[in-house]
Every structure is written in structure tokens, then in C-alpha cells.
Design an enzyme around this catalytic site. Structure first.
Site, short mmCIF file in Angstrom:
data_model
loop_
_atom_site.label_atom_id
_atom_site.label_comp_id
_atom_site.label_asym_id
_atom_site.label_seq_id
_atom_site.Cartn_x
_atom_site.Cartn_y
_atom_site.Cartn_z
N ASP A 1 0.86 -1.19 0.00
CA ASP A 1 0.00 0.00 0.00
C ASP A 1 0.89 1.23 0.00
OD1 ASP A 1 -3.14 0.73 1.27
OD2 ASP A 1 -1.59 2.27 1.19
N ILE A 2 0.57 2.18 -0.89
CA ILE A 2 1.40 3.37 -1.00
C ILE A 2 1.44 4.16 0.31
CG2 ILE A 2 -0.28 5.13 -1.79
CD1 ILE A 2 1.75 5.62 -4.13
N GLY B 1 -14.77 4.30 4.50
CA GLY B 1 -13.37 4.66 4.24
C GLY B 1 -12.84 4.08 2.94
N GLN B 2 -13.70 3.38 2.19
CA GLN B 2 -13.22 2.82 0.91
C GLN B 2 -12.99 3.94 -0.08
OE1 GLN B 2 -15.80 -0.01 -1.10
NE2 GLN B 2 -14.13 -0.72 -2.42
N HIS C 1 -10.62 -5.13 -2.05
CA HIS C 1 -9.26 -5.40 -1.59
C HIS C 1 -9.27 -5.60 -0.09
CE1 HIS C 1 -9.97 -1.05 -1.56
NE2 HIS C 1 -9.17 -1.00 -0.50
P1 5GP Z 1 -9.34 1.84 0.89
O1 5GP Z 1 -9.29 3.21 1.49
O2 5GP Z 1 -10.16 1.85 -0.41
O3 5GP Z 1 -9.75 0.76 1.83
O4 5GP Z 1 -7.85 1.48 0.49
C1 5GP Z 1 -7.25 1.96 -0.65
C2 5GP Z 1 -5.77 1.97 -0.40
O5 5GP Z 1 -5.11 2.16 -1.63
C3 5GP Z 1 -5.30 3.10 0.52
O6 5GP Z 1 -4.76 2.54 1.72
C4 5GP Z 1 -4.25 3.85 -0.31
O7 5GP Z 1 -3.10 4.21 0.45
C5 5GP Z 1 -3.91 2.84 -1.38
N1 5GP Z 1 -3.50 3.46 -2.64
C6 5GP Z 1 -4.07 4.54 -3.25
N2 5GP Z 1 -3.44 4.81 -4.41
C7 5GP Z 1 -2.45 3.88 -4.53
C8 5GP Z 1 -1.44 3.64 -5.54
O8 5GP Z 1 -1.35 4.33 -6.55
N3 5GP Z 1 -0.59 2.60 -5.31
C9 5GP Z 1 -0.68 1.81 -4.19
N4 5GP Z 1 0.22 0.83 -4.08
N5 5GP Z 1 -1.61 2.01 -3.24
C10 5GP Z 1 -2.49 3.03 -3.41
#
Ligand code: 5GP
Length: 133
Positions: free
Chosen positions: A29-30, A91-92, A98
Site C-alpha cells: 500500500d502506497i 473509508g473505501q 481489496h
Molecule cells: P481503501 O481506502 O479503499 O480501503 O484502500 C485503498 C488503499 O489504496 C489506501 O490505503 C491507499 O493508500 C492505497 N492506494 C491509493 N493509491 C495507490 C497507488 O497508486 N498505489 C498503491 N500501491 N496504493 C495506493
């Protein structure tokens, strides 16, 4: 629908990929909320755990557990959070199912904030008994 994660799967967007097979990909995760924070993503495009089929959910979580064990071992983590967010209110931010694998360390400062609600647990239970069927 093309998502950010689909572009990573298709190598159109770079990522630090640590595992891949024919059904899932896992990459760092970035945001790196802790060292080794990893996302496990199915190659089939589905929005969240609420839309994914059961086989996909099962396989993604099996791989998440395997990676959690390996990451904990090599990174010397003391525990792990394995979690998923469904829909923006949770928070998605990326609409492609994922699972987060977040290694936890004794001294890390990561906190998940919770707020309380005004209904009592008895009221909630009574409502659910009447409505869950
Ligand atoms: P969510 O918030 O949808 O549960 O998780 C999405 C995740 O994707 C976040 O933790 C965010 O840091 C990660 N993310 C967003 N953009 C990128 C990217 O370009 N590369 C990677 N490796 N992770 C990303």
C-alpha cells in the site's frame, strides 16, 4: 470499469508487487500505515466485499492470511490487522475489492477511531431479532 488496481494488475501503473497468481495480486500500500502494509486484490473486478462472490472472498482472505504469516515472520511483527472497507462511508477510496494486511508492531501508533451510537445494545438486538429473519 477500469480501476487503479486494475491498472496495477495490467502493469499500466507501477506497484511494489510481493505476490501474484492467476486470481489475485498483492502489493505494498502506497500509504504504508505500518511497515509492510499490503493490499490483496482479486483480478476479477468487483467493487467490494459486498459485491464479490464467495469464492473470491474466500481466496482473497486465504492469501491474506498466508501473507500475514510470512510478513509477520520476516518483519518481526507482533500482530496483524486484516480488514476491508466497503463503500465510501466506511473509508473505501478505491472501488475494487481489496483486503488490507497491516502488520502491527509493539511501538506503532496506528489507531482505528470508533464513535459510539445513541441506541442501546438492547434496542439494537430487539430490532435485529425482528428484522433479520
Ligand atoms: P481503501 O481506502 O479503499 O480501503 O484502500 C485503498 C488503499 O489504496 C489506501 O490505503 C491507499 O493508500 C492505497 N492506494 C491509493 N493509491 C495507490 C497507488 O497508486 N498505489 C498503491 N500501491 N496504493 C495506493
Amino acid at each position: 470499469m477500469s480501476t487503479l488496481f486494475n491498472r496495477i494488475i495490467n502493469r499500466e501503473t507501477p506497484a511494489y508487487i510481493i505476490y501474484e497468481d492467476d486470481k489475485v495480486i498483492a502489493f505494498l500500500d502506497i500509504g504504508q500505515n505500518t511497515k509492510g502494509h499490503t493490499l490483496v486484490v482479486p483480478k476479477v473486478i468487483t467493487e467490494s466485499v459486498l459485491t464479490a462472490d464467495e469464492d473470491t472472498i474466500a481466496y482473497v482472505n486465504i492469501i491474506a492470511q498466508r501473507l500475514a504469516l510470512k510478513l509477520s515472520d520476516v518483519l518481526k511483527a507482533s500482530g496483524v490487522n486484516i480488514l476491508t472497507n466497503a463503500n465510501p462511508v466506511s473509508g473505501q477510496t478505491v472501488p475494487h475489492y481489496h483486503v488490507h494486511v497491516i502488520p502491527r508492531y509493539t511501538e506503532d501508533e496506528l489507531k482505528f477511531l470508533v464513535s459510539s451510537n445513541s441506541d442501546t445494545i438492547e434496542e439494537t438486538f430487539t430490532f435485529l431479532k425482528d428484522h433479520l429473519g
